[in-house]
Design an enzyme around this catalytic site. Structure first.
Site, PDB file in Angstrom:
ATOM      1  N   LYS A 117       0.845  -1.204   0.000  1.00 35.63           N
ATOM      2  CA  LYS A 117       0.000   0.000   0.000  1.00 35.63           C
ATOM      3  C   LYS A 117       0.878   1.251   0.000  1.00 35.63           C
ATOM      4  CE  LYS A 117      -3.907  -2.335   2.151  1.00 35.63           C
ATOM      5  NZ  LYS A 117      -4.679  -2.672   3.342  1.00 35.63           N
ATOM      6  N   GLN A 155      -4.454  -1.405   9.593  1.00 32.25           N
ATOM      7  CA  GLN A 155      -4.558  -2.728   8.979  1.00 32.25           C
ATOM      8  C   GLN A 155      -5.249  -3.705   9.931  1.00 32.25           C
ATOM      9  OE1 GLN A 155      -3.818  -3.354   5.833  1.00 32.25           O
ATOM     10  NE2 GLN A 155      -4.058  -5.567   5.842  1.00 32.25           N
ATOM     11  N   ASP A 210     -10.818   3.461   4.269  1.00 33.22           N
ATOM     12  CA  ASP A 210     -11.270   2.065   4.192  1.00 33.22           C
ATOM     13  C   ASP A 210     -12.784   1.995   4.004  1.00 33.22           C
ATOM     14  OD1 ASP A 210      -9.318   0.034   4.312  1.00 33.22           O
ATOM     15  OD2 ASP A 210      -8.949   0.433   6.436  1.00 33.22           O
TER      16      ASP A 210
HETATM   17  N1  GUN Z   1      -7.015  -6.326   6.117  1.00 30.49           N
HETATM   18  C1  GUN Z   1      -7.283  -6.999   4.983  1.00 30.49           C
HETATM   19  N2  GUN Z   1      -7.823  -6.170   4.058  1.00 30.49           N
HETATM   20  C2  GUN Z   1      -7.895  -4.937   4.630  1.00 30.49           C
HETATM   21  C3  GUN Z   1      -8.339  -3.667   4.167  1.00 30.49           C
HETATM   22  O1  GUN Z   1      -8.819  -3.493   3.037  1.00 30.49           O
HETATM   23  N3  GUN Z   1      -8.210  -2.648   5.058  1.00 30.49           N
HETATM   24  C4  GUN Z   1      -7.716  -2.815   6.298  1.00 30.49           C
HETATM   25  N4  GUN Z   1      -7.646  -1.750   7.103  1.00 30.49           N
HETATM   26  N5  GUN Z   1      -7.296  -3.982   6.757  1.00 30.49           N
HETATM   27  C5  GUN Z   1      -7.375  -5.043   5.916  1.00 30.49           C
END
Ligand code: GUN
Length: 283
Positions: free
Chosen positions: A53, A97, A120
């Site tokens: 990311k 995350q 998100d």
């Molecule tokens: N863990 C797995 N996918 C995601 C996501 O799209 N966002 C976040 N914050 N955690 C994740």
């Protein structure tokens, strides 16, 4: 004839090109888009995701910060850190995350992020906006699935879409986005007795359960669009999705591969959301 592959890497490249152009325009005005990513704990898969990311942010000319904390980090300290990022004018998006360690309440963490920076789209406010059709930030994975479906040229109006999975992060928002696009939507899950009875009538199937071979060729209507959100390992340790790809590609009209389908689009739509959050500020 085997299904046409929906190439998430190629589509991501197109969208990220546009994102980089718009980010450069903001940067020229002194409003460089900024994303803060927080990882608590040492889960190796999560560490890879957050690194990807941050790398994608940098490639698009964003400001990005990655904050890593030990699994023992207490909730109050994490919430205080989020409050500081809420107040930081260089940060337009905040992502913690998931999953977080068990002593931390994920709902408290999600609700601590200011609505404007909830890239998100997991907060109650963002989920409510999606449900009521108000503008807002949409969860990146289902948002990316919608872009992948759109890229086939198929109109969803009046089509039957089946979503397998009912998570707050993928299944439920996916169903709402498909409804918004005028599809007739069925949501199936681990308690659905005969999955195939539903999927065999579906023009679009989105599979998001985290279990390989959930969707097999005998469960798919010829010509259907199949979107595979799964990310699993097979017996040889190779990455695979929730769909029996080799079998289903012989029946479906379009199919996303794993890797190279939904995965890159999730990151791309996170960039789109961060850009949207930055553009919305002082617009
Ligand atoms: N863990 C797995 N996918 C995601 C996501 O799209 N966002 C976040 N914050 N955690 C994740």
């Amino acid at each position: 004839m085997p299904a046409q592959l929906i190439d998430g890497v190629a589509l991501s490249g197109l969208i990220r090109g546009d994102v980089a152009t718009r980010a450069a325009a903001l940067t020229a005005q002194g409003r460089k888009p900024g994303l803060a990513v927080i990882l608590v704990g040492e889960d190796p898969a999560s560490a890879v995701y957050v690194r990807n990311k941050v790398k994608a942010c940098e490639a698009c000319g964003f400001h990005s910060v990655l904050e890593r904390y030990e699994a023992t980090l207490d909730q109050a300290t994490l919430l205080a850190r989020i409050a500081a990022l809420n107040a930081d004018p260089a940060i337009h998006g905040i992502l913690v995350q998931m999953p977080v360690p068990r002593h931390i309440d994920p709902h408290k963490v999600i609700e601590a992020i200011s609505t404007a920076k909830d890239v998100d789209g997991f907060s109650v406010h963002s989920a409510g906006a999606l449900m009521t059709g108000l503008p807002g930030l949409r969860p990146a994975t289902p948002y990316g699935c919608m872009k992948l479906i759109e890229s086939t040229g198929l109109s969803l109006k009046g089509k039957h879409a089946v979503v397998i999975g009912r998570s707050n992060t993928v299944g439920k928002p996916m169903a709402l986005l498909l409804l918004q696009a005028h599809a007739t939507v069925t949501v199936c899950h681990s308690g659905t007795p005969d999955l195939g009875a539903h999927t065999r009538h579906a023009d679009v199937v989105v599979v998001a359960v985290g279990r390989r071979n959930t969707l097999t060729a005998d469960m798919v209507k010829p010509g259907a669009v199949v979107i595979d959100v799964g990310m699993n390992r097979n017996d040889e340790g190779k990455l695979c999705g929730d769909v029996d790809f080799a079998g289903v590609r012989e029946v479906a009209g379009f199919i996303t591969p794993v890797p190279g389908g939904v995965g890159p689009m999730t990151i791309t739509m996170l960039l789109v959301n961060t850009l949207q959050a930055a553009e919305a500020l002082n617009a």
